[in-house]
Design an enzyme around this catalytic site. Structure first.
Site, PDB file in Angstrom:
ATOM      1  N   SER A  37       0.829  -1.220   0.000  1.00  0.00           N
ATOM      2  CA  SER A  37       0.000   0.000   0.000  1.00  0.00           C
ATOM      3  C   SER A  37       0.860   1.264   0.000  1.00  0.00           C
ATOM      4  CB  SER A  37      -0.901   0.021   1.243  1.00  0.00           C
ATOM      5  OG  SER A  37      -1.837  -1.015   1.193  1.00  0.00           O
ATOM      6  N   HIS A  68      -3.453   0.348  -4.640  1.00  0.00           N
ATOM      7  CA  HIS A  68      -2.846  -0.755  -5.392  1.00  0.00           C
ATOM      8  C   HIS A  68      -3.238  -0.593  -6.865  1.00  0.00           C
ATOM      9  CE1 HIS A  68      -1.595  -3.543  -2.014  1.00  0.00           C
ATOM     10  NE2 HIS A  68      -2.296  -2.630  -1.382  1.00  0.00           N
ATOM     11  N   HIS A  90      -5.221  -9.958  -1.329  1.00  0.00           N
ATOM     12  CA  HIS A  90      -5.360 -10.220   0.103  1.00  0.00           C
ATOM     13  C   HIS A  90      -6.508 -11.178   0.371  1.00  0.00           C
ATOM     14  CE1 HIS A  90      -3.838  -6.124  -0.604  1.00  0.00           C
ATOM     15  NE2 HIS A  90      -3.122  -6.261   0.498  1.00  0.00           N
ATOM     16  N   TYR A  92      -8.782 -10.735   2.511  1.00  0.00           N
ATOM     17  CA  TYR A  92     -10.026  -9.984   2.740  1.00  0.00           C
ATOM     18  C   TYR A  92     -10.736  -9.569   1.447  1.00  0.00           C
ATOM     19  CZ  TYR A  92      -7.138  -5.745   2.125  1.00  0.00           C
ATOM     20  OH  TYR A  92      -6.288  -4.780   1.639  1.00  0.00           O
ATOM     21  N   GLU A  93     -10.051  -9.719   0.304  1.00  0.00           N
ATOM     22  CA  GLU A  93     -10.727  -9.418  -0.966  1.00  0.00           C
ATOM     23  C   GLU A  93     -11.621 -10.576  -1.409  1.00  0.00           C
ATOM     24  OE1 GLU A  93      -8.133  -7.091  -3.930  1.00  0.00           O
ATOM     25  OE2 GLU A  93      -6.669  -7.863  -2.492  1.00  0.00           O
ATOM     26  N   ALA A 120       2.855  -2.086   4.049  1.00  0.00           N
ATOM     27  CA  ALA A 120       2.635  -1.081   5.089  1.00  0.00           C
ATOM     28  C   ALA A 120       2.064  -1.836   6.283  1.00  0.00           C
ATOM     29  CB  ALA A 120       1.658  -0.032   4.602  1.00  0.00           C
ATOM     30  N   MET A 223      -1.732  -7.301   6.818  1.00  0.00           N
ATOM     31  CA  MET A 223      -2.722  -8.199   6.213  1.00  0.00           C
ATOM     32  C   MET A 223      -2.212  -8.844   4.927  1.00  0.00           C
ATOM     33  SD  MET A 223      -5.947  -5.575   6.636  1.00  0.00           S
ATOM     34  CE  MET A 223      -6.182  -4.674   8.184  1.00  0.00           C
ATOM     35  N   SER A 224      -0.878  -8.980   4.790  1.00  0.00           N
ATOM     36  CA  SER A 224      -0.336  -9.501   3.523  1.00  0.00           C
ATOM     37  C   SER A 224       1.013 -10.185   3.736  1.00  0.00           C
ATOM     38  CB  SER A 224      -0.170  -8.340   2.522  1.00  0.00           C
ATOM     39  OG  SER A 224       0.883  -7.481   2.953  1.00  0.00           O
ATOM     40  N   ASN A 247       1.470   3.285  10.748  1.00  0.00           N
ATOM     41  CA  ASN A 247       0.670   3.778  11.884  1.00  0.00           C
ATOM     42  C   ASN A 247       1.104   3.024  13.133  1.00  0.00           C
ATOM     43  OD1 ASN A 247      -0.898   1.513  10.408  1.00  0.00           O
ATOM     44  ND2 ASN A 247      -1.842   1.527  12.440  1.00  0.00           N
ATOM     45  N   HIS A 261      -6.794   3.810   6.649  1.00  0.00           N
ATOM     46  CA  HIS A 261      -6.056   3.493   5.426  1.00  0.00           C
ATOM     47  C   HIS A 261      -5.389   4.735   4.817  1.00  0.00           C
ATOM     48  CE1 HIS A 261      -4.901   0.837   2.224  1.00  0.00           C
ATOM     49  NE2 HIS A 261      -5.516   1.541   1.308  1.00  0.00           N
TER      50      HIS A 261
END
Length: 299
Positions: A37, A68, A90, A92-93, A120, A223-224, A247, A261
Site C-alpha cells: 500500500s 494498489h 489479500h 479480505y478481498e 505497510a 494483512m499480507s 501507523n 487506510h
C-alpha cells in the site's frame, strides 16, 4: 457456495500465464518485487518499462484495494532484469489463498530467483515510530493457525517439497546486505529489524488483539506478505521483505487514535523516495553479494 478448488491455480495454469508473459515481455526477470500500500512508486525505478494491466493478463487475479494500481511492470534496474507488481491480493478481498499467491508461482516459472516484498504495517513494538522501516526477520502466520495456508491441498513436486522449512524464510545474507546499504545511505536511524504478524483483515486490530500480538513477539502487524513468502520459499526462491510502519497500533484504552487506510497511504508517499533508493541499491548488489559469498567459500 464451496470455495474454489486449489487445482485452478496449479502448475499448468501458472505455466500458461508465465509463458504468455514471457512471450510479451521485453526481459526474462531475475528479481520479482511486490509493492505494498502506497509503495507502488518502486516500479517507477525500472528502465525500458513494459506495463501490463492485471486485467489484460490471462487468468491473473484483479486488485480491488485503493493504493494498489493493479499493474505488472517489466524492466531493468542498472541492467538487471526485474518484474514489479504494483498492487497485490489479500484474503479480505475474498480470493482463495492459492489465488492470492499465484503471481509468486508465475514469477518462479518466468525465471525469478529473488523475491522482494514490501508492505505497510502497524507498529506493535513501542520503540517503533511512524515512518520506520522494518526488515522482516521472521513471521507469525495467524490465518495459518486456522488452516489457511497456500500450500494446503495436493502438493506439486514441480514447485517444491511437501513440508518446506520456514525457519530460514527470510534470507539472512539479504537482511545483512539491507542493513549495510541502509547504513551507507544514512537510514540507520529509521531502519529496524523485527517480526511481522499477518491477520486476515480487512478490519484493523482491536486493542486486546494488539496487546496479545505484542506479547507473542510480533513487532508489526499487517494483512499480507506472509502467504507470498511461504509460496516463494516452497518454490526455492530467496526472500527479502520489509514493512513501512505506517501507523502505531493502538494499545491504550484511553487513546483517541484510530487506525485508518489514508494514514497508511500518506506515510508510504512520505517515505517512498528513500524506500526506492534502498530497494534499488539492494537489487543492484544481489549478484555482487552472491559472488563475494562464493569467493569466501572457495578459500
Amino acid at each position: 457456495m464451496f470455495p474454489e478448488a486449489p487445482c485452478k491455480y496449479g502448475y499448468e495454469e501458472c505455466k500458461a500465464t508465465a509463458d504468455w508473459l514471457l512471450d510479451h515481455a521485453p526481459v526474462r526477470p531475475l528479481v520479482g518485487i511486490v509493492c505494498g500500500s502506497g509503495l507502488g512508486g518502486l516500479a517507477e525505478m525500472l528502465k525500458d518499462q513494459k506495463v501490463f494491466s492485471y486485467s489484460d493478463i490471462p487468468d491473473f487475479p484483479q486488485s480491488t484495494v485503493h493504493g494498489h494500481a493493479g499493474r505488472l511492470v517489466f524492466g531493468t534496474l542498472k541492467g538487471k532484469p526485474c518484474v514489479c507488481m504494483q498492487g497485490r491480493f489479500h484474503l479480505y478481498e475474498g480470493y482463495p489463498v492459492q489465488k492470492i499467491t499465484m503471481p509468486i508461482r508465475i514469477f518462479k516459472l518466468m525465471g525469478v530467483e529473488t523475491v522482494i516484498l514490501t508492505n505497510a504495517a502497524g507498529g506493535l513494538n513501542q520503540d517503533y515510530k511512524v515512518g520506520d522501516v522494518m526488515i522482516i526477520k521472521d513471521h507469525i502466520n495467524m490465518p495459518g493457525f486456522a488452516g489457511s495456508n497456500p500450500l494446503c491441498g495436493p502438493n506439486d513436486e514441480r514447485f517444491g517439497t511437501r513440508f518446506p522449512c520456514m525457519s530460514d524464510a527470510y534470507d539472512r545474507k539479504l537482511r545483512q546486505l539491507a542493513s549495510e546499504v541502509g547504513a551507507e545511505l544514512g537510514y540507520s536511524n529509521f531502519l529496524k529489524e523485527g517480526v511481522y504478524c499477518v491477520l486476515g483483515g480487512p478490519s484493523f486490530e482491536t486493542i486486546a488483539e494488539c496487546r496479545m500480538l505484542n506479547r507473542l513477539g510480533a513487532d508489526a502487524v499487517g494483512m499480507s506478505t506472509v502467504h507470498e513468502v511461504i509460496v516463494a520459499r516452497h518454490c526455492g526462491m530467496r526472500v527479502f521483505a520489509l514493512s513501512l510502519i505506517s501507523n502505531q497500533a493502538v494499545m491504550d484504552y484511553d487513546s483517541q487514535e484510530k487506525a485508518n487506510h489514508e494514514e497508511v497511504l500518506q506515510t508510504g508517499e512520505q517515505r517512498s523516495q528513500q524506500l526506492v533508493k534502498l530497494v534499488s541499491t539492494i537489487v543492484t548488489r544481489i549478484d555482487q553479494h552472491k559472488r563475494e559469498e562464493c569467493t569466501r567459500s572457495d578459500h
